[in-house]
Design a protein around this motif. Structure first.
Motif, PDB file in Angstrom:
ATOM      1  N   LEU A 216      17.285  -8.461  31.575  1.00 33.88           N
ATOM      2  CA  LEU A 216      18.496  -8.393  32.402  1.00 33.88           C
ATOM      3  C   LEU A 216      18.196  -7.649  33.700  1.00 33.88           C
ATOM      4  CD1 LEU A 216      21.481  -9.167  32.187  1.00 33.88           C
ATOM      5  CD2 LEU A 216      21.926  -6.823  31.491  1.00 33.88           C
ATOM      6  N   LEU A 217      17.473  -6.519  33.546  1.00 36.96           N
ATOM      7  CA  LEU A 217      17.139  -5.735  34.732  1.00 36.96           C
ATOM      8  C   LEU A 217      16.319  -6.568  35.706  1.00 36.96           C
ATOM      9  CD1 LEU A 217      16.296  -2.156  33.429  1.00 36.96           C
ATOM     10  CD2 LEU A 217      18.338  -2.979  34.592  1.00 36.96           C
ATOM     11  N   ALA A 218      15.368  -7.359  35.166  1.00 35.49           N
ATOM     12  CA  ALA A 218      14.517  -8.183  36.032  1.00 35.49           C
ATOM     13  C   ALA A 218      15.376  -9.157  36.821  1.00 35.49           C
ATOM     14  CB  ALA A 218      13.496  -8.936  35.181  1.00 35.49           C
ATOM     15  N   PHE A 219      16.341  -9.806  36.121  1.00 38.41           N
ATOM     16  CA  PHE A 219      17.203 -10.761  36.813  1.00 38.41           C
ATOM     17  C   PHE A 219      18.017 -10.074  37.900  1.00 38.41           C
ATOM     18  CE2 PHE A 219      16.436 -13.905  33.521  1.00 38.41           C
ATOM     19  CZ  PHE A 219      16.453 -15.054  34.277  1.00 38.41           C
ATOM     20  N   ILE A 220      18.573  -8.919  37.562  1.00 35.09           N
ATOM     21  CA  ILE A 220      19.392  -8.217  38.554  1.00 35.09           C
ATOM     22  C   ILE A 220      18.549  -7.840  39.767  1.00 35.09           C
ATOM     23  CG2 ILE A 220      20.693  -6.095  38.972  1.00 35.09           C
ATOM     24  CD1 ILE A 220      21.645  -6.248  36.088  1.00 35.09           C
ATOM     25  N   ALA A 221      17.333  -7.332  39.512  1.00 40.18           N
ATOM     26  CA  ALA A 221      16.460  -6.925  40.607  1.00 40.18           C
ATOM     27  C   ALA A 221      16.137  -8.123  41.494  1.00 40.18           C
ATOM     28  CB  ALA A 221      15.179  -6.309  40.047  1.00 40.18           C
ATOM     29  N   VAL A 222      15.798  -9.265  40.871  1.00 42.43           N
ATOM     30  CA  VAL A 222      15.422 -10.442  41.661  1.00 42.43           C
ATOM     31  C   VAL A 222      16.613 -10.913  42.497  1.00 42.43           C
ATOM     32  CG1 VAL A 222      14.882 -12.896  41.451  1.00 42.43           C
ATOM     33  CG2 VAL A 222      13.568 -11.211  40.168  1.00 42.43           C
ATOM     34  N   ILE A 223      17.805 -10.916  41.907  1.00 38.05           N
ATOM     35  CA  ILE A 223      18.979 -11.385  42.649  1.00 38.05           C
ATOM     36  C   ILE A 223      19.260 -10.460  43.833  1.00 38.05           C
ATOM     37  CG2 ILE A 223      21.489 -11.657  42.515  1.00 38.05           C
ATOM     38  CD1 ILE A 223      21.053 -12.727  39.680  1.00 38.05           C
ATOM     39  N   ILE A 224      19.174  -9.164  43.597  1.00 40.00           N
ATOM     40  CA  ILE A 224      19.418  -8.228  44.705  1.00 40.00           C
ATOM     41  C   ILE A 224      18.387  -8.440  45.806  1.00 40.00           C
ATOM     42  CG2 ILE A 224      19.362  -5.778  45.338  1.00 40.00           C
ATOM     43  CD1 ILE A 224      20.620  -5.149  42.683  1.00 40.00           C
ATOM     44  N   ALA A 225      17.119  -8.605  45.410  1.00 44.11           N
ATOM     45  CA  ALA A 225      16.054  -8.805  46.401  1.00 44.11           C
ATOM     46  C   ALA A 225      16.304 -10.085  47.200  1.00 44.11           C
ATOM     47  CB  ALA A 225      14.696  -8.867  45.700  1.00 44.11           C
ATOM     48  N   SER A 226      16.732 -11.183  46.511  1.00 40.17           N
ATOM     49  CA  SER A 226      16.950 -12.438  47.232  1.00 40.17           C
ATOM     50  C   SER A 226      18.092 -12.303  48.223  1.00 40.17           C
ATOM     51  CB  SER A 226      17.286 -13.587  46.276  1.00 40.17           C
ATOM     52  OG  SER A 226      16.662 -13.433  45.072  1.00 40.17           O
ATOM     53  N   VAL A 227      19.172 -11.647  47.779  1.00 39.33           N
ATOM     54  CA  VAL A 227      20.314 -11.496  48.689  1.00 39.33           C
ATOM     55  C   VAL A 227      19.903 -10.688  49.903  1.00 39.33           C
ATOM     56  CG1 VAL A 227      22.577 -10.433  48.924  1.00 39.33           C
ATOM     57  CG2 VAL A 227      22.054 -11.756  46.900  1.00 39.33           C
ATOM     58  N   TRP A 228      19.112  -9.641  49.673  1.00 36.02           N
ATOM     59  CA  TRP A 228      18.659  -8.818  50.787  1.00 36.02           C
ATOM     60  C   TRP A 228      17.777  -9.636  51.732  1.00 36.02           C
ATOM     61  CZ3 TRP A 228      13.667  -7.042  52.113  1.00 36.02           C
ATOM     62  CH2 TRP A 228      13.661  -6.068  53.119  1.00 36.02           C
ATOM     63  N   ALA A 229      16.852 -10.431  51.157  1.00 36.59           N
ATOM     64  CA  ALA A 229      15.953 -11.241  51.982  1.00 36.59           C
ATOM     65  C   ALA A 229      16.750 -12.246  52.794  1.00 36.59           C
ATOM     66  CB  ALA A 229      14.940 -11.956  51.095  1.00 36.59           C
ATOM     67  N   ASN A 230      17.793 -12.839  52.161  1.00 37.84           N
ATOM     68  CA  ASN A 230      18.602 -13.821  52.853  1.00 37.84           C
ATOM     69  C   ASN A 230      19.330 -13.172  54.033  1.00 37.84           C
ATOM     70  OD1 ASN A 230      19.804 -16.378  53.176  1.00 37.84           O
ATOM     71  ND2 ASN A 230      21.675 -15.567  52.247  1.00 37.84           N
ATOM     72  N   ARG A 231      19.788 -11.953  53.827  1.00 35.53           N
ATOM     73  CA  ARG A 231      20.466 -11.249  54.918  1.00 35.53           C
ATOM     74  C   ARG A 231      19.516 -11.017  56.090  1.00 35.53           C
ATOM     75  NH1 ARG A 231      24.648  -6.598  53.297  1.00 35.53           N
ATOM     76  NH2 ARG A 231      26.267  -7.954  52.494  1.00 35.53           N
ATOM     77  N   ARG A 232      18.261 -10.627  55.757  1.00 29.83           N
ATOM     78  CA  ARG A 232      17.286 -10.427  56.822  1.00 29.83           C
ATOM     79  C   ARG A 232      17.067 -11.715  57.584  1.00 29.83           C
ATOM     80  NH1 ARG A 232      13.926  -6.119  57.108  1.00 29.83           N
ATOM     81  NH2 ARG A 232      13.536  -7.115  59.113  1.00 29.83           N
ATOM     82  N   LEU A 233      16.992 -12.834  56.830  1.00 25.88           N
ATOM     83  CA  LEU A 233      16.763 -14.139  57.454  1.00 25.88           C
ATOM     84  C   LEU A 233      17.898 -14.443  58.435  1.00 25.88           C
ATOM     85  CD1 LEU A 233      15.173 -16.897  57.414  1.00 25.88           C
ATOM     86  CD2 LEU A 233      16.933 -17.648  55.830  1.00 25.88           C
TER      87      LEU A 233
END
Lengths: 425, 485
Positions: A216-233
């Motif tokens: 669960l933690l892995a999924f949450i971490a990946v989702i947070i990272a993707s959202v952050w990366a998308n914001r940077r984009l």
């Protein structure tokens, strides 16, 4: 000519304590304080006497004794050999789970109903009015009991799902079938839903009392990272647009960044759903959700949604028509008007009463006792209390926990409220 | 020139044409349909959805309603009757259960020979409420009191009230009707004595105990009235309270017993555990509503006060009560009060529950009223100060009338919440209509397996009462509206 100068300076008289406004408030406060202290002392004295008369003492040692009872729904591991404290935790988690999902569903439903009630459509408007009035004016307990009874008395038995060879030969259908693409089975024993399973699980770690799944933690971490990366984009795209006037195409990059890593992780961990199957006399596999939970959740969501719908409606109505007209005059499209002009203003009106609805819902989860849902009230204030006979300690502890939950929720929501409130300069 | 001009104008209309009717699409039902149901594609989709929902609800429940059975002695018999009349597999409501058990839903286990007492108390409740709800409106007062009279004639006859009680109560209401014509303001006196009368009617026993208890208020007033010229207003009020408390604690019982021995007049006493159903819900609800409003106002004023200690205590009380579920407070009433009170004290469970429910509602009301107080412009407070009004006069004449008016909708919804919450008393062993009585009915072998009918019956009564309250609040809001927008 003699003018009246200062008021004559008398010495202090006792009556000034009551008639002189300079002293009166002190007099009242001291009287109140003395009365309050006397009342508290009286209560404490009575309690001490009563405890002594019953031969009981006031301490919380019983929390570390063996509980000896089972809890149907346990989201943290628990067996009847564990302590009363552990049972308390299980109950607390059960309370929080039903409160959380209740808030989520009630909000979704409430917003939909509140907006639909404002729609120009006469029929839908009336239907939603009927919904709101019916659910608001009938006690919550009725909805809880009714949904529980309907779930446990009208649903088929597991054996009604069975398909035998003779039935296939005769072309008969079974009496009952699973719903949602054959993944969920509602029987009179509970609702069987699919369980997520991992072929290559990461295991779990123990934090304090709670085991936390690393998956669960892995999924949450990946989702947070993707959202952050998308914001940077998007920020990058905006910078390019402002520098050159041309906005680079981002939609496929966004999609890739948002969903790519999650899907990759799913395959890496081998996530799949275990569908419940009828084996013997019962369904095996998947997760069995007790009807007490489902009934409580349904009733709380439907009931609170009626109140939230009214709050949402009032919030939208509170925004004057001129705001919409001004937005249209600026050339904004209707959906942007809603998201940029109406909603930010309406939220200011909506949030404070919404907080108190969330609090009400959380406190109302204690009605789960009507359907034997073992939440905090059912474990600490129910079985533990009855087994140990420590009414005073159990009730005080339970009140304290509910009070803390309420205060934490209202603090969090007030924090959010502050971000949407008008910034006064 | 003029002739040629006259000739060029060939035709001038000298009368108005009658207006042409609007096109078919712009009038009547068609226009209404187009505007309200089919104005846009989204709207059409919503209409279709709405029709589907209505169709689904009606097709699922209409046969059930139409096949209702009113005469049967068990659920099985109901089903047989439905199967015989509407064919195998048809569903039908079994209202025979309500017909057989309605008295438990209304009265609980209250002795049948005494049913006329709650019935009478319920009628008189409206007579007592009328002067408060419709102050000074002769027409409404007459209407309500007339309604109460008609209600009592019918229900007291049906409940088999003894002749004396029948005559006395009709005489009482008729007297009130006369008072309403002559001096509507005087009706408030009946409202003041109603609590004692109602208590006596419901719980029974000697008539002297409520009278002597009410006399305690008389003692309070007398001490205040005759003491104030000598020792001042505030000390006189304090002395009055102390005197009344002493009266209730030490003198009350002795006098009531003596009077009962000298002039025996009593009706059959009814124990609290026999109360149930809507009788219980209404007793708790009405008492809670009546007492929570003044306490709530005091708490709200305390929270707004400049006095630090008063403010802290008010905030602590309000936040504590609002932070815990009502159930825990009810359990406090049933389990913990025996620890907090002097050893050996044991008072009525209904009374304990009423006290806790009242405090619960009062804390919520305090917050609602605080909202009203905060919404009042600062100038109102300053104007009251400028007029030289002291604190209580300013509150009574300027602040509270406006603040309460602002908060009427929320106050009434708190009341509705309180009335709905009376069902929770089931968890401390009292027999509320929803869980207590319904469980008893569903445990009966004859009615095992029935669920829609009892819940619909109880829910409908709750709905009528709560919906009525919310409509009254709308009426009150409109009546008190003084701005002309």
């Amino acid at each position: 000519m003699a003018f009246a100068s200062d008021a004559p300076k008398d010495g202090f008289r006792l009556s000034m304590l009551i008639y002189d406004t300079r002293y009166r408030s002190y007099t009242i406060q001291i009287v109140v304080l003395v009365l309050f202290a006397m009342a508290v002392a009286w209560l404490l004295n009575n309690t001490a006497q009563n405890l002594a008369a019953r031969g009981k003492e006031f301490n919380f040692d019983f929390l570390w004794q063996r509980a000896g009872y089972d809890i149907g729904q346990q989201l943290i591991p628990y067996s009847n050999d564990d302590t009363h404290f552990r049972a308390l935790l299980v109950g607390l988690v059960n309370t929080l789970v039903v409160a959380f999902w209740g808030c989520v569903f009630a909000t979704i439903l409430g917003v939909i109903i509140g907006v639909l009630r404002l729609s120009n459509n006469w029929l839908i408007g009336r239907l939603m009015t009927v919904y709101v009035e019916v659910f608001r004016n009938v006690p919550l307990l009725l909805w809880i009991l009714l949904s529980y009874v309907i779930l446990s008395e009208t649903t088929p038995q597991p054996r009604d799902f069975r398909v035998t060879d003779e039935m296939i030969a005769a072309g008969e259908e079974p009496k009952a079938s699973m719903i949602l693409f054959d993944t969920v089975a509602v029987t009179n024993r509970g609702t069987n839903i699919p369980a997520p399973l991992f072929d290559r699980s990461l295991g779990s770690i123990q934090i304090g009392f709670l085991p936390v799944s690393l998956n669960l933690l892995a999924f949450i971490a990946v989702i947070i990272a993707s959202v952050w990366a998308n914001r940077r984009l998007l920020a990058h795209a905006k910078a390019v647009q402002e520098a050159t006037g041309d906005r680079p195409v981002t939609w496929w990059k966004s999609l890739l960044i948002l969903f790519g890593p999650v899907i990759a992780l799913k395959f890496a961990l081998g996530l799949h759903l275990e569908i419940p199957e009828l084996k013997g006399f019962n369904f095996q596999g998947g997760i069995l959700v007790a009807h007490s939970f489902t009934a409580l959740l349904i009733a709380l969501s439907l009931y609170t949604a009626a109140f939230i719908a009214e709050i949402v409606r009032a919030g939208i109505l509170a925004i004057s028509r001129g705001q919409t007209e001004a937005a249209f005059a600026l050339g904004l499209r209707p959906n942007r008007t809603m998201s940029l002009i109406i909603l930010p203003q309406a939220l200011r009106v909506i949030i404070p009463p919404l907080i108190s609805q969330y609090l009400n819902l959380t406190k109302n989860t204690s009605l789960g006792i009507a359907v034997s849902y073992l939440d905090l009230r059912g474990t600490l204030g129910g079985i533990t209390l009855n087994q140990t006979g420590r009414e005073l300690e159990c009730m005080l502890l339970m009140m304290l926990i509910y009070l803390s939950i309420s205060l934490i929720i209202s603090a969090l929501m007030n924090l959010y409220n502050r971000t949407v409130q008008l910034k006064a300069r | 020139m003029s002739e040629t001009h006259a000739q060029t104008v060939t035709y001038v209309r000298d009368s108005m044409l009658p207006p042409a009717p609007p096109p078919v699409g712009e009038r009547g039902a068609v226009k209404w349909l187009r505007e309200n149901l089919f104005s846009s594609p989204l709207n059409i989709a919503l209409t279709v959805l709405g029709v589907l929902i209505v169709w689904w609800l009606v097709s699922a429940s209409l046969p059930w309603w139409l096949n209702s059975v009113w005469n049967a002695s068990s659920l099985g018999q109901c089903r047989e009757i439905v199967a015989a009349s509407a064919g195998e597999g048809a569903t039908g409501a079994c209202w025979a259960m309500v017909r057989e058990r309605w008295h438990q839903f209304i009265f609980g286990f209250y002795p049948p020979s005494e049913w006329w007492r709650p019935v009478l108390a319920f009628g008189l409740l409206f007579a007592a409420l009328a002067p408060v709800l419709f102050a000074g409106q002769k027409r409404n007062l007459t209407l309500i009191l007339g309604g109460v009279l008609a209600y009592l004639v019918v229900t007291l006859y049906l409940a088999g009230a003894p002749g004396v009680a029948f005559a006395l109560s009709l005489l009482l209401v008729a007297g009130l009707l006369v008072v309403a014509q002559v001096a509507p303001g005087r009706l408030l006196w009946f409202t003041l004595i109603f609590p004692a009368l109602c208590f006596w009617l419901l719980w029974g026993g000697s008539i002297w105990s409520p009278i002597v208890a009410m006399a305690g208020f008389g003692v309070l007033y007398a001490v205040f009235r005759f003491g104030s010229p000598f020792i001042g207003l505030a000390p006189a009020a304090g002395a009055g309270v102390v005197a009344a408390a002493l009266w209730w604690l030490y003198i009350d019982h002795a006098i009531a017993d003596r009077l009962q021995a000298a002039l025996p007049f009593a009706i059959e006493a009814v124990r609290s555990d026999l109360f149930g159903g809507f009788l219980l819900a209404i007793v708790i609800g009405v008492t809670g509503i009546a007492f929570s409003l003044p306490i709530g106002i005091l708490l709200a004023l305390g929270r707004q006060s400049d006095m630090l200690i008063v403010k802290t205590l008010s905030v602590g009380f309000i936040e504590f009560i609002r932070g815990v579920p009502l159930i825990t407070l009810l359990f406090t009433a049933s389990l913990l009060l025996q620890y907090f009170l002097p050893p050996g004290t044991n008072f009525d469970i209904i009374l304990r529950v009423i006290i806790l429910v009242t405090f619960f509602a009062a804390a919520y009301l305090a917050e609602v009223i605080r909202g009203g107080l905060a919404a009042l412009p600062r100038g109102q407070y300053e104007a009251a100060d400028a007029l030289g009004l002291d604190y209580w006069r300013a509150q009574r004449l300027i602040i509270l009338p406006q603040a309460l008016k602002i908060s009427i909708p929320s106050i009434v919804s708190t009341f509705i919440g309180l009335f709905k919450d009376t069902t929770l008393v089931a968890f401390v062993g009292l027999m509320d209509p929803l869980k207590g009585v319904t469980q008893i009915v569903r445990a009966d072998i004859n009615w095992k397996g029935i669920y829609w009918e009892p819940y619909i019956f109880v829910g409908a009564i709750f709905f009528v009462i709560c919906f009525g309250m919310s409509r009254y609040s709308m009426y009150l809001e409109r009546k008190l509206k003084t701005d002309h927008r």
